[in-house]
Design a protein around this motif. Sequence first.
Motif, short mmCIF file in Angstrom:
data_model
loop_
_atom_site.label_atom_id
_atom_site.label_comp_id
_atom_site.label_asym_id
_atom_site.label_seq_id
_atom_site.Cartn_x
_atom_site.Cartn_y
_atom_site.Cartn_z
N SER A 38 24.78 3.62 -1.83
CA SER A 38 25.46 3.77 -3.11
C SER A 38 25.39 2.45 -3.87
O SER A 38 25.10 1.39 -3.29
N PHE A 39 25.68 2.50 -5.15
CA PHE A 39 25.67 1.27 -5.95
C PHE A 39 26.82 0.34 -5.59
O PHE A 39 26.63 -0.87 -5.51
N PRO A 40 28.04 0.86 -5.32
CA PRO A 40 29.10 -0.06 -4.85
C PRO A 40 28.70 -0.77 -3.55
O PRO A 40 28.94 -1.97 -3.39
N ASP A 41 28.08 -0.04 -2.63
CA ASP A 41 27.61 -0.65 -1.38
C ASP A 41 26.52 -1.68 -1.68
O ASP A 41 26.48 -2.76 -1.09
N GLY A 42 25.63 -1.37 -2.60
CA GLY A 42 24.58 -2.31 -3.00
C GLY A 42 25.15 -3.59 -3.57
O GLY A 42 24.68 -4.69 -3.27
N LYS A 43 26.20 -3.47 -4.39
CA LYS A 43 26.84 -4.66 -4.97
C LYS A 43 27.44 -5.54 -3.88
O LYS A 43 27.33 -6.76 -3.93
N HIS A 59 20.11 7.87 -8.93
CA HIS A 59 21.20 8.82 -8.69
C HIS A 59 22.40 8.11 -8.12
O HIS A 59 22.25 7.38 -7.15
N PRO A 60 23.57 8.25 -8.65
CA PRO A 60 23.87 8.94 -9.89
C PRO A 60 23.57 8.05 -11.10
O PRO A 60 23.81 6.84 -11.07
N PRO A 66 24.52 1.00 -15.39
CA PRO A 66 25.36 -0.21 -15.40
C PRO A 66 24.94 -1.22 -14.32
O PRO A 66 24.97 -2.43 -14.55
N PHE A 67 24.53 -0.73 -13.14
CA PHE A 67 24.08 -1.61 -12.07
C PHE A 67 22.87 -2.41 -12.52
O PHE A 67 22.81 -3.63 -12.37
N LEU A 68 21.88 -1.74 -13.11
CA LEU A 68 20.68 -2.43 -13.59
C LEU A 68 21.00 -3.37 -14.74
O LEU A 68 20.40 -4.45 -14.86
N GLU A 69 21.97 -3.01 -15.59
CA GLU A 69 22.40 -3.91 -16.68
C GLU A 69 22.98 -5.19 -16.12
O GLU A 69 22.73 -6.28 -16.63
N GLU A 70 23.77 -5.08 -15.05
CA GLU A 70 24.38 -6.26 -14.43
C GLU A 70 23.31 -7.21 -13.87
O GLU A 70 23.52 -8.42 -13.85
N LEU A 71 22.21 -6.67 -13.42
CA LEU A 71 21.15 -7.50 -12.83
C LEU A 71 20.11 -7.96 -13.85
O LEU A 71 19.19 -8.69 -13.49
N LYS A 72 20.29 -7.57 -15.09
CA LYS A 72 19.27 -7.83 -16.12
C LYS A 72 18.88 -9.30 -16.22
O LYS A 72 17.71 -9.64 -16.35
N ASP A 73 19.83 -10.19 -16.16
CA ASP A 73 19.55 -11.62 -16.33
C ASP A 73 19.39 -12.36 -15.00
O ASP A 73 19.32 -13.58 -14.98
N SER A 74 19.32 -11.62 -13.91
CA SER A 74 19.17 -12.27 -12.60
C SER A 74 17.69 -12.57 -12.33
O SER A 74 16.80 -12.11 -13.04
#
Length: 120
Positions: A38-43, A59-60, A66-74
């Motif tokens: 899951s994305f929370p687990d990934g974070k 998915h979902p 939002p997960f990909l947006e958070e990593l955009k500048d990484s």
Amino acid sequence: MARPKKRSILLIDQDVHGAGIYEKRFEAAGWKVMRAKSFPDGKKKLIRSVPDVVVTDLHPLIESIPFLEELKDSQIVRFVLTDVGDRRTIKEVESLGVAAYFLKSHISPSEVIKKVKFFL
């Protein structure tokens, strides 16, 4: 002579079987692999260890964008491996700076590994 640093990857996919196949293939290619369902687990995994690459399903969709947006500048190189193939979603995800967008039904694990290596 020093051994080259092992590349690391975080795979995020709810499909345990499919992610397991990719995990084994990346490990066989010499990668250190972390998996999240899951994305929370990934974070959480990203807090503990920052990989060179993230390969994620969409998915979902409500969590993946939002997960990909958070990593955009990484500095993490991001790839999408999904079965979501509508043009609007592809365009939105590509605008977030992913290195490549792969459709699961159109690419094999060995091709994904080859393309991920190419982008590094």
